[in-house]
Design a protein around this motif. Structure first.
Motif, PDB file in Angstrom:
ATOM      1  N   GLN A 131     -47.631 -31.777 -60.650  1.00 26.47           N
ATOM      2  CA  GLN A 131     -46.590 -31.326 -59.729  1.00 26.47           C
ATOM      3  C   GLN A 131     -45.658 -32.483 -59.423  1.00 26.47           C
ATOM      4  N   LEU A 132     -44.365 -32.193 -59.510  1.00 27.66           N
ATOM      5  CA  LEU A 132     -43.360 -33.226 -59.273  1.00 27.66           C
ATOM      6  C   LEU A 132     -43.156 -33.425 -57.781  1.00 27.66           C
ATOM      7  N   GLU A 133     -43.424 -34.630 -57.329  1.00 33.83           N
ATOM      8  CA  GLU A 133     -43.216 -34.975 -55.928  1.00 33.83           C
ATOM      9  C   GLU A 133     -42.598 -36.356 -55.876  1.00 33.83           C
ATOM     10  N   LEU A 134     -41.451 -36.445 -55.236  1.00 31.36           N
ATOM     11  CA  LEU A 134     -40.717 -37.694 -55.140  1.00 31.36           C
ATOM     12  C   LEU A 134     -40.722 -38.170 -53.692  1.00 31.36           C
ATOM     13  N   VAL A 135     -41.043 -39.425 -53.516  1.00 33.10           N
ATOM     14  CA  VAL A 135     -41.092 -40.014 -52.181  1.00 33.10           C
ATOM     15  C   VAL A 135     -40.125 -41.185 -52.125  1.00 33.10           C
ATOM     16  N   GLN A 136     -39.194 -41.113 -51.200  1.00 31.53           N
ATOM     17  CA  GLN A 136     -38.172 -42.138 -51.068  1.00 31.53           C
ATOM     18  C   GLN A 136     -38.542 -43.155 -50.000  1.00 31.53           C
ATOM     19  N   SER A 137     -38.006 -44.350 -50.179  1.00 31.91           N
ATOM     20  CA  SER A 137     -38.118 -45.388 -49.159  1.00 31.91           C
ATOM     21  C   SER A 137     -36.876 -46.266 -49.240  1.00 31.91           C
ATOM     22  N   GLY A 138     -36.721 -47.086 -48.239  1.00 28.75           N
ATOM     23  CA  GLY A 138     -35.529 -47.920 -48.145  1.00 28.75           C
ATOM     24  C   GLY A 138     -34.527 -47.285 -47.217  1.00 28.75           C
ATOM     25  N   GLY A 139     -33.319 -47.737 -47.253  1.00 27.69           N
ATOM     26  CA  GLY A 139     -32.306 -47.226 -46.357  1.00 27.69           C
ATOM     27  C   GLY A 139     -32.323 -47.958 -45.036  1.00 27.69           C
ATOM     28  N   GLY A 140     -31.462 -47.525 -44.133  1.00 29.73           N
ATOM     29  CA  GLY A 140     -31.385 -48.149 -42.824  1.00 29.73           C
ATOM     30  C   GLY A 140     -29.962 -48.519 -42.472  1.00 29.73           C
ATOM     31  N   LEU A 141     -29.855 -49.461 -41.563  1.00 30.51           N
ATOM     32  CA  LEU A 141     -28.548 -49.898 -41.065  1.00 30.51           C
ATOM     33  C   LEU A 141     -28.168 -51.220 -41.717  1.00 30.51           C
ATOM     34  N   GLY A 153     -22.777 -55.566 -46.957  1.00 34.38           N
ATOM     35  CA  GLY A 153     -24.188 -55.831 -47.171  1.00 34.38           C
ATOM     36  C   GLY A 153     -24.774 -55.034 -48.326  1.00 34.38           C
ATOM     37  N   SER A 154     -26.077 -55.196 -48.498  1.00 41.22           N
ATOM     38  CA  SER A 154     -26.789 -54.565 -49.602  1.00 41.22           C
ATOM     39  C   SER A 154     -28.041 -53.862 -49.109  1.00 41.22           C
ATOM     40  N   LEU A 155     -28.407 -52.834 -49.827  1.00 42.21           N
ATOM     41  CA  LEU A 155     -29.660 -52.123 -49.606  1.00 42.21           C
ATOM     42  C   LEU A 155     -30.208 -51.676 -50.947  1.00 42.21           C
ATOM     43  N   ARG A 156     -31.513 -51.507 -50.994  1.00 43.36           N
ATOM     44  CA  ARG A 156     -32.121 -50.925 -52.178  1.00 43.36           C
ATOM     45  C   ARG A 156     -32.968 -49.719 -51.781  1.00 43.36           C
ATOM     46  N   LEU A 157     -32.680 -48.612 -52.421  1.00 44.47           N
ATOM     47  CA  LEU A 157     -33.456 -47.399 -52.207  1.00 44.47           C
ATOM     48  C   LEU A 157     -34.458 -47.235 -53.333  1.00 44.47           C
ATOM     49  N   SER A 158     -35.621 -46.708 -52.989  1.00 45.37           N
ATOM     50  CA  SER A 158     -36.664 -46.467 -53.972  1.00 45.37           C
ATOM     51  C   SER A 158     -37.017 -44.996 -54.010  1.00 45.37           C
ATOM     52  N   CYS A 159     -37.459 -44.565 -55.175  1.00 42.62           N
ATOM     53  CA  CYS A 159     -37.849 -43.171 -55.380  1.00 42.62           C
ATOM     54  C   CYS A 159     -39.063 -43.170 -56.286  1.00 42.62           C
ATOM     55  N   ALA A 160     -40.222 -42.885 -55.721  1.00 37.35           N
ATOM     56  CA  ALA A 160     -41.470 -42.962 -56.461  1.00 37.35           C
ATOM     57  C   ALA A 160     -42.040 -41.576 -56.703  1.00 37.35           C
ATOM     58  N   SER A 161     -42.609 -41.413 -57.877  1.00 37.91           N
ATOM     59  CA  SER A 161     -43.277 -40.155 -58.206  1.00 37.91           C
ATOM     60  C   SER A 161     -44.780 -40.356 -58.148  1.00 37.91           C
ATOM     61  N   SER A 162     -45.453 -39.460 -57.473  1.00 40.24           N
ATOM     62  CA  SER A 162     -46.904 -39.572 -57.368  1.00 40.24           C
ATOM     63  C   SER A 162     -47.632 -38.637 -58.314  1.00 40.24           C
ATOM     64  N   GLY A 163     -46.965 -37.605 -58.788  1.00 43.07           N
ATOM     65  CA  GLY A 163     -47.676 -36.610 -59.572  1.00 43.07           C
ATOM     66  C   GLY A 163     -47.273 -36.533 -61.029  1.00 43.07           C
ATOM     67  N   VAL A 164     -46.092 -37.046 -61.336  1.00 40.90           N
ATOM     68  CA  VAL A 164     -45.527 -36.890 -62.667  1.00 40.90           C
ATOM     69  C   VAL A 164     -44.986 -38.232 -63.152  1.00 40.90           C
ATOM     70  N   THR A 165     -45.208 -38.514 -64.422  1.00 42.46           N
ATOM     71  CA  THR A 165     -44.606 -39.714 -65.008  1.00 42.46           C
ATOM     72  C   THR A 165     -43.118 -39.466 -65.221  1.00 42.46           C
ATOM     73  N   LEU A 166     -42.325 -40.347 -64.689  1.00 45.21           N
ATOM     74  CA  LEU A 166     -40.884 -40.140 -64.708  1.00 45.21           C
ATOM     75  C   LEU A 166     -40.183 -40.654 -65.951  1.00 45.21           C
ATOM     76  N   ASP A 167     -40.904 -41.340 -66.811  1.00 42.38           N
ATOM     77  CA  ASP A 167     -40.230 -42.050 -67.894  1.00 42.38           C
ATOM     78  C   ASP A 167     -39.390 -41.120 -68.766  1.00 42.38           C
ATOM     79  N   HIS A 168     -39.825 -39.881 -68.964  1.00 36.65           N
ATOM     80  CA  HIS A 168     -39.075 -38.951 -69.810  1.00 36.65           C
ATOM     81  C   HIS A 168     -38.102 -38.096 -69.009  1.00 36.65           C
ATOM     82  N   SER A 169     -38.049 -38.324 -67.721  1.00 35.22           N
ATOM     83  CA  SER A 169     -37.155 -37.552 -66.866  1.00 35.22           C
ATOM     84  C   SER A 169     -35.793 -38.226 -66.768  1.00 35.22           C
ATOM     85  N   ALA A 170     -34.794 -37.427 -66.498  1.00 34.81           N
ATOM     86  CA  ALA A 170     -33.525 -37.981 -66.041  1.00 34.81           C
ATOM     87  C   ALA A 170     -33.598 -38.089 -64.526  1.00 34.81           C
ATOM     88  N   ILE A 171     -33.053 -39.153 -64.004  1.00 37.71           N
ATOM     89  CA  ILE A 171     -33.082 -39.394 -62.564  1.00 37.71           C
ATOM     90  C   ILE A 171     -31.652 -39.370 -62.033  1.00 37.71           C
TER      91      ILE A 171
END
Length: 131
Positions: free
Chosen positions: A1-11, A16-34
């Motif tokens: 099951q595809l589940e994406l969990v984001q982190s990062g962001g803020g003020l 300035g700079s920020l980095r957002l993350s998007c992690a998959s816990s159930g599916v390998t993303l390598d063959h996916s388009a993001i």
């Protein structure tokens, strides 16, 4: 099951700079388009950046070209959106999404203009750019 969990962001202050993350816990993303999308106050959601499968082609909205970078870490099964030189108009809720095929067919094309191409979405993360 595809589940994406984001982190990062803020003020962050303008410039300035920020980095957002998007992690998959159930599916390998390598063959996916993001795809990374954002929705500002009173605006429709828009595509910001996308990357095709593997270390694939990347595309950016004109408004962020040269400032944002989309990457993928295969080992961590995570996509990142590095945002530099942030402007007040970049303030929005940012979402990641994956175009994933259960048969694991590589997605050799990514599309920012059609959200229906994407099969799973992160929960969204707020980015505020203000002094």
């Amino acid at each position: 099951q595809l589940e994406l969990v984001q982190s990062g962001g803020g003020l962050v202050q303008p410039g300035g700079s920020l980095r957002l993350s998007c992690a998959s816990s159930g599916v390998t993303l390598d063959h996916s388009a993001i795809g990374w999308f954002r929705q500002g106050p009173g605006k429709e959601r828009e595509g910001v950046a996308c990357m095709s499968s593997g270390v694939g082609s990347t595309y950016y909205a004109d408004s962020v070209k040269g400032r944002f970078t989309i990457t993928r870490d295969k080992a961590k099964n995570t996509s990142y959106l590095q945002m530099n030189s942030l402007k007040p108009e970049d303030a929005a809720v940012y979402y990641c999404a994956a175009d994933w095929d259960p048969s694991d067919t590589p997605r050799t094309v990514c599309i920012m203009s059609d959200e229906k191409e994407y099969d799973g979405w992160g929960q969204g993360t707020q980015v505020t750019v203000s002094s």
